[in-house]
Design a protein around this motif. Structure first.
Motif, PDB file in Angstrom:
ATOM      1  N   GLU A  46      28.557  22.319 -62.146  1.00 36.73           N
ATOM      2  CA  GLU A  46      27.402  23.201 -62.328  1.00 36.73           C
ATOM      3  C   GLU A  46      26.483  22.470 -63.288  1.00 36.73           C
ATOM      4  N   SER A  47      25.180  22.521 -63.020  1.00 41.25           N
ATOM      5  CA  SER A  47      24.269  21.781 -63.881  1.00 41.25           C
ATOM      6  C   SER A  47      22.875  22.387 -63.851  1.00 41.25           C
ATOM      7  N   GLU A  48      22.168  22.158 -64.946  1.00 40.09           N
ATOM      8  CA  GLU A  48      20.776  22.580 -65.051  1.00 40.09           C
ATOM      9  C   GLU A  48      19.999  21.463 -65.739  1.00 40.09           C
ATOM     10  N   PRO A  49      18.943  20.981 -65.082  1.00 38.60           N
ATOM     11  CA  PRO A  49      18.153  19.899 -65.683  1.00 38.60           C
ATOM     12  C   PRO A  49      17.642  20.279 -67.077  1.00 38.60           C
ATOM     13  N   GLY A  50      17.804  19.347 -68.018  1.00 35.69           N
ATOM     14  CA  GLY A  50      17.349  19.572 -69.379  1.00 35.69           C
ATOM     15  C   GLY A  50      18.281  20.411 -70.231  1.00 35.69           C
ATOM     16  N   VAL A  51      19.332  20.954 -69.621  1.00 39.78           N
ATOM     17  CA  VAL A  51      20.267  21.816 -70.343  1.00 39.78           C
ATOM     18  C   VAL A  51      21.652  21.177 -70.433  1.00 39.78           C
ATOM     19  N   GLY A  52      22.112  20.610 -69.333  1.00 38.70           N
ATOM     20  CA  GLY A  52      23.413  19.953 -69.324  1.00 38.70           C
ATOM     21  C   GLY A  52      24.217  20.267 -68.080  1.00 38.70           C
ATOM     22  N   SER A  53      25.464  19.792 -68.095  1.00 39.83           N
ATOM     23  CA  SER A  53      26.341  19.914 -66.941  1.00 39.83           C
ATOM     24  C   SER A  53      27.735  20.354 -67.372  1.00 39.83           C
ATOM     25  N   THR A  54      28.425  21.006 -66.432  1.00 41.62           N
ATOM     26  CA  THR A  54      29.825  21.350 -66.622  1.00 41.62           C
ATOM     27  C   THR A  54      30.594  20.918 -65.384  1.00 41.62           C
ATOM     28  N   PHE A  55      31.568  20.044 -65.586  1.00 40.63           N
ATOM     29  CA  PHE A  55      32.465  19.630 -64.522  1.00 40.63           C
ATOM     30  C   PHE A  55      33.789  20.346 -64.750  1.00 40.63           C
ATOM     31  N   THR A  56      34.277  21.026 -63.710  1.00 40.14           N
ATOM     32  CA  THR A  56      35.499  21.794 -63.809  1.00 40.14           C
ATOM     33  C   THR A  56      36.555  21.159 -62.914  1.00 40.14           C
ATOM     34  N   VAL A  57      37.700  20.843 -63.516  1.00 39.07           N
ATOM     35  CA  VAL A  57      38.831  20.275 -62.772  1.00 39.07           C
ATOM     36  C   VAL A  57      39.940  21.299 -62.782  1.00 39.07           C
ATOM     37  N   THR A  58      40.444  21.608 -61.587  1.00 37.54           N
ATOM     38  CA  THR A  58      41.583  22.510 -61.474  1.00 37.54           C
ATOM     39  C   THR A  58      42.765  21.705 -60.925  1.00 37.54           C
ATOM     40  N   LEU A  59      43.903  21.850 -61.598  1.00 43.49           N
ATOM     41  CA  LEU A  59      45.114  21.122 -61.192  1.00 43.49           C
ATOM     42  C   LEU A  59      46.314  22.064 -61.239  1.00 43.49           C
ATOM     43  N   PRO A  60      47.193  21.965 -60.255  1.00 42.62           N
ATOM     44  CA  PRO A  60      48.402  22.791 -60.302  1.00 42.62           C
ATOM     45  C   PRO A  60      49.307  22.314 -61.429  1.00 42.62           C
ATOM     46  N   LEU A  61      50.127  23.229 -61.961  1.00 39.57           N
ATOM     47  CA  LEU A  61      51.035  22.873 -63.047  1.00 39.57           C
ATOM     48  C   LEU A  61      52.095  21.877 -62.607  1.00 39.57           C
ATOM     49  N   SER A  62      52.470  21.884 -61.343  1.00 41.92           N
ATOM     50  CA  SER A  62      53.476  20.926 -60.878  1.00 41.92           C
ATOM     51  C   SER A  62      53.187  20.473 -59.468  1.00 41.92           C
TER      52      SER A  62
END
Length: 133
Positions: A117-133
């Motif tokens: 998710e990102s907004e120009p001039g504001v920043g970005s968020t990268f989300t990583v989802t991983l299973p526990l095993s």
């Protein structure tokens, strides 16, 4: 060291419910090295935060920056190998355009996913989802 050179605050927020996960340590590290390096590279002022929490049986980790941000129309290009987004008339950031595509493939090989998710001039968020095993 990269954040310190730029005077950026590097923040980590790890939820109390986060435990050990069973995963490929080298691939796991590579994903987050790529994401953190990019966040620092594209942030001139402010902070980079890595936040981690456990949601059901999934580790959810977000790398958020206060950097230049990305236009919505360019988000789909981010994970294409050798693809780079121009940030102006002259390109100020070096790189091959492989880090995010590698991170996406590695997260998928580990049974997870990566979104942005990102907004120009504001920043970005990268989300990583991983299973526990």
């Amino acid at each position: 060291p990269l954040a310190g050179k730029k005077g950026l605050e590097l923040v980590s927020v790890i939820s109390e419910n986060v435990t050990e996960i069973k995963s490929d340590k080298l691939r796991f590290e590579q994903i987050f090295i790529n994401l953190l390096t990019n966040a620092i590279k594209f942030t001139e002022v402010g902070s980079v935060c890595i936040a981690c929490e456990l949601v059901d049986d999934t580790l959810v980790t977000k790398v958020t920056d206060t950097g230049i941000g990305i236009e919505e129309k360019d988000l789909e290009k981010l994970f294409i190998p050798f693809s780079q987004i121009e940030t102006g008339i002259t390109r100020n950031h070096e790189g091959t355009g492989l880090g995010l595509s590698i991170s996406k493939k590695l997260s998928e090989k580990l049974g997870g996913a990566i979104t942005v998710e990102s907004e120009p001039g504001v920043g970005s968020t990268f989300t990583v989802t991983l299973p526990l095993s």
